[in-house]
Design a protein around this motif. Structure first.
Motif, PDB file in Angstrom:
ATOM      1  N   HIS A 177       0.826  -1.194   0.000  1.00  0.00           N
ATOM      2  CA  HIS A 177       0.000   0.000   0.000  1.00  0.00           C
ATOM      3  C   HIS A 177       0.864   1.250   0.000  1.00  0.00           C
ATOM      4  CE1 HIS A 177      -2.473   3.207   1.764  1.00  0.00           C
ATOM      5  NE2 HIS A 177      -3.453   2.642   1.079  1.00  0.00           N
ATOM      6  N   TYR A 178       1.895   1.281   0.827  1.00  0.00           N
ATOM      7  CA  TYR A 178       2.721   2.485   0.912  1.00  0.00           C
ATOM      8  C   TYR A 178       3.702   2.602  -0.231  1.00  0.00           C
ATOM      9  CZ  TYR A 178       0.496   2.958   5.333  1.00  0.00           C
ATOM     10  OH  TYR A 178      -0.460   3.084   6.302  1.00  0.00           O
ATOM     11  N   LYS A 179       4.042   1.503  -0.846  1.00  0.00           N
ATOM     12  CA  LYS A 179       4.965   1.562  -1.973  1.00  0.00           C
ATOM     13  C   LYS A 179       4.245   1.902  -3.279  1.00  0.00           C
ATOM     14  CE  LYS A 179       8.726  -0.858  -4.200  1.00  0.00           C
ATOM     15  NZ  LYS A 179       9.554  -2.052  -4.251  1.00  0.00           N
ATOM     16  N   PHE A 180       3.033   1.349  -3.463  1.00  0.00           N
ATOM     17  CA  PHE A 180       2.337   1.489  -4.733  1.00  0.00           C
ATOM     18  C   PHE A 180       1.007   2.232  -4.648  1.00  0.00           C
ATOM     19  CE2 PHE A 180       4.925  -2.370  -5.188  1.00  0.00           C
ATOM     20  CZ  PHE A 180       5.623  -2.064  -6.334  1.00  0.00           C
ATOM     21  N   GLY A 181       0.476   2.435  -3.458  1.00  0.00           N
ATOM     22  CA  GLY A 181      -0.819   3.085  -3.326  1.00  0.00           C
ATOM     23  C   GLY A 181      -1.953   2.078  -3.355  1.00  0.00           C
ATOM     24  N   ASP A 182      -3.162   2.598  -3.249  1.00  0.00           N
ATOM     25  CA  ASP A 182      -4.337   1.737  -3.125  1.00  0.00           C
ATOM     26  C   ASP A 182      -4.998   1.428  -4.467  1.00  0.00           C
ATOM     27  OD1 ASP A 182      -5.664   0.272  -1.216  1.00  0.00           O
ATOM     28  OD2 ASP A 182      -7.207   1.781  -0.883  1.00  0.00           O
ATOM     29  N   LEU A 183      -4.616   2.143  -5.516  1.00  0.00           N
ATOM     30  CA  LEU A 183      -5.292   1.982  -6.801  1.00  0.00           C
ATOM     31  C   LEU A 183      -5.033   0.635  -7.467  1.00  0.00           C
ATOM     32  CD1 LEU A 183      -4.740   5.543  -8.288  1.00  0.00           C
ATOM     33  CD2 LEU A 183      -6.828   4.603  -7.294  1.00  0.00           C
ATOM     34  N   LEU A 184      -3.934  -0.003  -7.132  1.00  0.00           N
ATOM     35  CA  LEU A 184      -3.580  -1.263  -7.791  1.00  0.00           C
ATOM     36  C   LEU A 184      -3.992  -2.491  -6.980  1.00  0.00           C
ATOM     37  CD1 LEU A 184      -0.046  -0.253  -9.060  1.00  0.00           C
ATOM     38  CD2 LEU A 184      -2.189  -0.245 -10.333  1.00  0.00           C
TER      39      LEU A 184
ATOM     40  N   ASN B  65       6.525  -8.349  -7.127  1.00  0.00           N
ATOM     41  CA  ASN B  65       6.561  -8.619  -8.567  1.00  0.00           C
ATOM     42  C   ASN B  65       5.175  -8.518  -9.192  1.00  0.00           C
ATOM     43  OD1 ASN B  65       9.319  -8.962  -8.527  1.00  0.00           O
ATOM     44  ND2 ASN B  65       9.211 -11.184  -8.368  1.00  0.00           N
ATOM     45  N   LEU B  66       4.160  -8.997  -8.483  1.00  0.00           N
ATOM     46  CA  LEU B  66       2.787  -8.879  -8.989  1.00  0.00           C
ATOM     47  C   LEU B  66       2.397  -7.411  -9.156  1.00  0.00           C
ATOM     48  CD1 LEU B  66       1.066 -11.656  -6.842  1.00  0.00           C
ATOM     49  CD2 LEU B  66       1.309 -11.670  -9.340  1.00  0.00           C
ATOM     50  N   MET B  67       2.778  -6.592  -8.178  1.00  0.00           N
ATOM     51  CA  MET B  67       2.463  -5.156  -8.262  1.00  0.00           C
ATOM     52  C   MET B  67       3.231  -4.503  -9.410  1.00  0.00           C
ATOM     53  SD  MET B  67       0.137  -4.303  -6.110  1.00  0.00           S
ATOM     54  CE  MET B  67       0.143  -2.672  -5.423  1.00  0.00           C
ATOM     55  N   LEU B  68       4.503  -4.853  -9.577  1.00  0.00           N
ATOM     56  CA  LEU B  68       5.287  -4.282 -10.676  1.00  0.00           C
ATOM     57  C   LEU B  68       4.681  -4.672 -12.026  1.00  0.00           C
ATOM     58  CD1 LEU B  68       8.902  -4.824  -9.328  1.00  0.00           C
ATOM     59  CD2 LEU B  68       7.677  -2.652  -9.524  1.00  0.00           C
ATOM     60  N   ASN B  69       4.211  -5.907 -12.140  1.00  0.00           N
ATOM     61  CA  ASN B  69       3.538  -6.334 -13.366  1.00  0.00           C
ATOM     62  C   ASN B  69       2.259  -5.528 -13.595  1.00  0.00           C
ATOM     63  OD1 ASN B  69       5.510  -8.239 -13.784  1.00  0.00           O
ATOM     64  ND2 ASN B  69       4.302  -9.938 -12.998  1.00  0.00           N
ATOM     65  N   GLU B  70       1.533  -5.265 -12.515  1.00  0.00           N
ATOM     66  CA  GLU B  70       0.299  -4.478 -12.623  1.00  0.00           C
ATOM     67  C   GLU B  70       0.606  -3.041 -13.043  1.00  0.00           C
ATOM     68  OE1 GLU B  70      -3.795  -3.803 -12.577  1.00  0.00           O
ATOM     69  OE2 GLU B  70      -2.732  -5.689 -12.416  1.00  0.00           O
ATOM     70  N   VAL B  71       1.670  -2.468 -12.499  1.00  0.00           N
ATOM     71  CA  VAL B  71       2.087  -1.114 -12.881  1.00  0.00           C
ATOM     72  C   VAL B  71       2.395  -1.071 -14.376  1.00  0.00           C
ATOM     73  CG1 VAL B  71       3.937   0.599 -12.646  1.00  0.00           C
ATOM     74  CG2 VAL B  71       2.906  -0.403 -10.605  1.00  0.00           C
ATOM     75  N   ALA B  72       3.151  -2.039 -14.842  1.00  0.00           N
ATOM     76  CA  ALA B  72       3.490  -2.093 -16.269  1.00  0.00           C
ATOM     77  C   ALA B  72       2.226  -2.234 -17.111  1.00  0.00           C
ATOM     78  CB  ALA B  72       4.440  -3.261 -16.538  1.00  0.00           C
ATOM     79  N   HIS B  73       1.305  -3.059 -16.663  1.00  0.00           N
ATOM     80  CA  HIS B  73       0.046  -3.233 -17.390  1.00  0.00           C
ATOM     81  C   HIS B  73      -0.753  -1.927 -17.429  1.00  0.00           C
ATOM     82  CE1 HIS B  73      -3.635  -5.012 -18.894  1.00  0.00           C
ATOM     83  NE2 HIS B  73      -4.287  -4.524 -17.850  1.00  0.00           N
TER      84      HIS B  73
ATOM     85  N   VAL C  32       7.782   7.602  -0.543  1.00  0.00           N
ATOM     86  CA  VAL C  32       6.810   6.969   0.351  1.00  0.00           C
ATOM     87  C   VAL C  32       6.384   7.951   1.441  1.00  0.00           C
ATOM     88  CG1 VAL C  32       6.531   5.166   2.097  1.00  0.00           C
ATOM     89  CG2 VAL C  32       7.521   4.596  -0.110  1.00  0.00           C
ATOM     90  N   ALA C  33       7.353   8.576   2.104  1.00  0.00           N
ATOM     91  CA  ALA C  33       7.034   9.520   3.184  1.00  0.00           C
ATOM     92  C   ALA C  33       6.248  10.712   2.641  1.00  0.00           C
ATOM     93  CB  ALA C  33       8.311   9.992   3.867  1.00  0.00           C
TER      94      ALA C  33
END
Length: 171
Positions: free
Chosen positions: A31-38, A73-81, A127-128
């Motif tokens: 959540h703090y690295k990528f946010g809640d949207l993903l 890795n799942l989140m990074l894949n989602e970001v790329a998508h 993040v901060a």
């Protein structure tokens, strides 16, 4: 010959204890690295599903790093998508607003500058900064969540603001 493990993640009580111990921390990390949207909750579930599917291959002492790495890795894949989806939408979408083309171009340039400036921040600063400015969390709350001192949070946020001001003259 493979050494027989005393504890096996495939045993339900061991898997449950690993889930109960690490699921909340993993969610907070995502959540703090990528946010809640993903949908970090979904990625936590998917990571634990993959752990269950590979339970016989992973020793219990490696389970935490497995789920954290898998979820990241799942989140990074989602970001790329999402980047691909956004690019596709931008090419298909024709601007249908009352704004002048000059204003729209300036707005787009500003958004690009802001995005690049945010990408240039260190992960700790980003993040901060996002927790403070986007989520509205106070320095003390951020310090508790990140397990650092309030002074460290202040330093990260002020460092982020300095970098952003330098990168974006309009701020």
């Amino acid at each position: 010959m493979q050494k027989q493990l005393h504890d096996n993640i495939c045993e339900e009580h061991i898997f449950s204890s690993i889930f109960n111990k690490h699921a909340k921390d993993l969610y907070n990390f995502l959540h703090y690295k990528f946010g809640d949207l993903l949908n970090p909750k979904d990625k936590v579930q998917e990571a634990f599903i993959k752990l269950w599917e590979n339970c016989s291959k992973i020793p219990p002492n490696k389970a935490k790093s497995f789920v954290f790495t898998t979820a990241n890795n799942l989140m990074l894949n989602e970001v790329a998508h999402q980047k691909v989806v956004l690019k596709h939408q931008q090419t298909k979408q024709k601007t249908a607003t009352n704004e002048s083309p000059e204003f729209l171009m300036q707005e787009s340039e500003y958004r690009d500058k802001l995005q690049k400036a945010l990408e240039n921040l260190t992960e700790a600063q980003r993040v901060a900064f996002m927790m403070n400015r986007v989520e509205g969390k106070r320095f003390k709350e951020i310090a508790e969540l990140l397990n650092i001192s309030t002074k460290a949070v202040e330093k990260r946020i002020y460092g982020a603001l300095e970098k952003l001001r330098k990168d974006i003259k309009e701020l």
